[in-house]
Design a protein around this motif. Structure first.
Motif, PDB file in Angstrom:
ATOM      1  N   ASN A 262     -11.688  10.098  -3.751  1.00 29.84           N
ATOM      2  CA  ASN A 262     -11.791   9.460  -4.870  1.00 29.84           C
ATOM      3  C   ASN A 262     -10.253   8.762  -5.479  1.00 29.84           C
ATOM      4  N   ALA A 263      -9.243   9.397  -5.075  1.00 34.17           N
ATOM      5  CA  ALA A 263      -7.862   9.070  -5.309  1.00 34.17           C
ATOM      6  C   ALA A 263      -7.532   7.663  -4.588  1.00 34.17           C
ATOM      7  N   LEU A 264      -8.179   7.509  -3.501  1.00 35.47           N
ATOM      8  CA  LEU A 264      -7.701   6.535  -2.592  1.00 35.47           C
ATOM      9  C   LEU A 264      -8.674   5.316  -2.662  1.00 35.47           C
ATOM     10  N   PHE A 265      -9.886   5.788  -3.123  1.00 33.33           N
ATOM     11  CA  PHE A 265     -11.071   4.795  -3.208  1.00 33.33           C
ATOM     12  C   PHE A 265     -11.751   4.908  -4.553  1.00 33.33           C
TER      13      PHE A 265
ATOM     14  N   LEU B 176       8.845  18.228  -5.670  1.00 32.86           N
ATOM     15  CA  LEU B 176       8.042  18.753  -4.522  1.00 32.86           C
ATOM     16  C   LEU B 176       7.081  19.848  -4.762  1.00 32.86           C
ATOM     17  N   ILE B 177       7.651  20.772  -5.612  1.00 32.43           N
ATOM     18  CA  ILE B 177       6.918  21.871  -6.115  1.00 32.43           C
ATOM     19  C   ILE B 177       5.726  21.347  -7.095  1.00 32.43           C
ATOM     20  N   ALA B 178       6.074  20.303  -7.932  1.00 28.93           N
ATOM     21  CA  ALA B 178       5.217  19.942  -8.843  1.00 28.93           C
ATOM     22  C   ALA B 178       4.001  19.052  -8.270  1.00 28.93           C
ATOM     23  N   TYR B 179       4.551  18.455  -7.152  1.00 27.10           N
ATOM     24  CA  TYR B 179       3.609  17.576  -5.988  1.00 27.10           C
ATOM     25  C   TYR B 179       2.721  18.392  -5.414  1.00 27.10           C
ATOM     26  N   VAL B 180       2.864  19.635  -5.045  1.00 28.73           N
ATOM     27  CA  VAL B 180       2.037  20.604  -4.153  1.00 28.73           C
ATOM     28  C   VAL B 180       1.312  20.948  -5.164  1.00 28.73           C
TER      29      VAL B 180
ATOM     30  N   VAL C  18       0.510   4.567  -2.582  1.00 26.97           N
ATOM     31  CA  VAL C  18       1.993   4.605  -2.901  1.00 26.97           C
ATOM     32  C   VAL C  18       2.163   5.271  -4.440  1.00 26.97           C
ATOM     33  N   SER C  19       1.322   4.770  -5.464  1.00 28.36           N
ATOM     34  CA  SER C  19       1.744   5.026  -6.593  1.00 28.36           C
ATOM     35  C   SER C  19       1.173   6.566  -6.853  1.00 28.36           C
ATOM     36  N   THR C  20       0.276   7.012  -6.258  1.00 29.97           N
ATOM     37  CA  THR C  20      -0.399   8.673  -6.573  1.00 29.97           C
ATOM     38  C   THR C  20       0.335   9.520  -5.772  1.00 29.97           C
ATOM     39  N   PHE C  21       0.915   9.220  -4.247  1.00 27.86           N
ATOM     40  CA  PHE C  21       1.176  10.119  -3.543  1.00 27.86           C
ATOM     41  C   PHE C  21       2.703   9.928  -3.024  1.00 27.86           C
TER      42      PHE C  21
END
Length: 248
Positions: A139-142, A118-122, A160-163
């Protein structure tokens, strides 16, 4: 196997705070790594002592081999404290899996791997929003260059893959590797105890074999402990690098 009894508490009849074995191991690991760095850097010398040399070697490995190599010097310096902390925290808690009387990694229960993921994700989200405010999520989603009708398929996959999957895979990769290593060592040394002290006779020969395999897998587990710390820190850095990429 991981449901450890409480070994320290506050409150006699109705405990309000408890520390089980896995939590105690985590506290000891964190304390040990802090002491190593404090003592190793307390009196820095131009001609380093052995302790200072080991600490500098470890810090240099993370700095030059992970942070600066992937992020460059400017961004690498910004995120170096985080990457260094993650690497050595994971390493210290992984190594307890092969230390006698500990015999279990502090990362083999989901709490610490999940927290670090979670820290890495933040950090990934922060880096992207800081570098590309207003455009990071878009840009991440589109992704640019994709025909707009395909966004119906591409956008859910990217979300799903990114977030979603990134923190989950970070957590499970670390935890399951340490759990499997722990189970293998338990299996080999339990079999050794059985063949030596319960089966007897010619079965003692099997005990010698399982003992040898146990020691071999202990060395292998040490390698896995270092490798998993490296992989976790590396993937954290890669995610930050992707967030900082110009296409975002």
């Amino acid at each position: 196997m991981f449901d450890e009894p409480t070994i320290a508490w506050l409150g006699e009849e109705d405990p309000i705070f408890g520390i089980n074995r896995i939590m105690l191991i985590r506290l000891i690991s964190a304390t040990a790594i802090i002491l190593i760095f404090v003592l190793g850097t307390r009196r820095m010398r131009l001609v380093p002592t052995r302790g200072q040399s080991l600490v500098e070697m470890g810090l240099g490995f993370v700095r030059d081999g992970i942070a600066y190599d992937l992020l460059g010097e400017k961004d690498g310096r910004r995120f170096l404290p985080l990457i260094t902390t993650i690497f050595f925290m994971v390493l210290s808690m992984n190594v307890t899996g092969i230390i006698p009387f500990f015999n279990i990694a502090g990362t083999s229960v989901i709490g610490v791997p999940l927290l670090l993921a979670l820290i890495a994700y933040v950090a990934f989200i922060y880096a992207g929003v800081k570098k590309h405010p207003g455009a990071f999520f878009k840009n991440a989603l589109f992704p640019p260059g994709v025909p707009w009708p395909l966004y119906i398929i591409v956008t859910p996959i990217e979300f799903v893959s990114t977030f979603v999957l990134r923190p989950i895979t970070l957590t499970l990769r670390l935890m399951m590797n340490m759990v499997v290593g722990h189970l293998l060592l338990v299996l080999f040394f339990s079999a050794t105890h059985f063949f030596f002290f319960s089966a007897g006779g010619l079965y003692t020969l099997f005990g010698a074999g399982t003992l040898a395999l146990g020691f071999a897998f202990t060395l292998f587990e040490l390698l896995v402990a270092v490798l998993q710390a490296y992989v976790f820190a590396l993937l954290t850095t890669v995610y930050i690098q992707l967030a900082l990429a110009e296409e975002h």
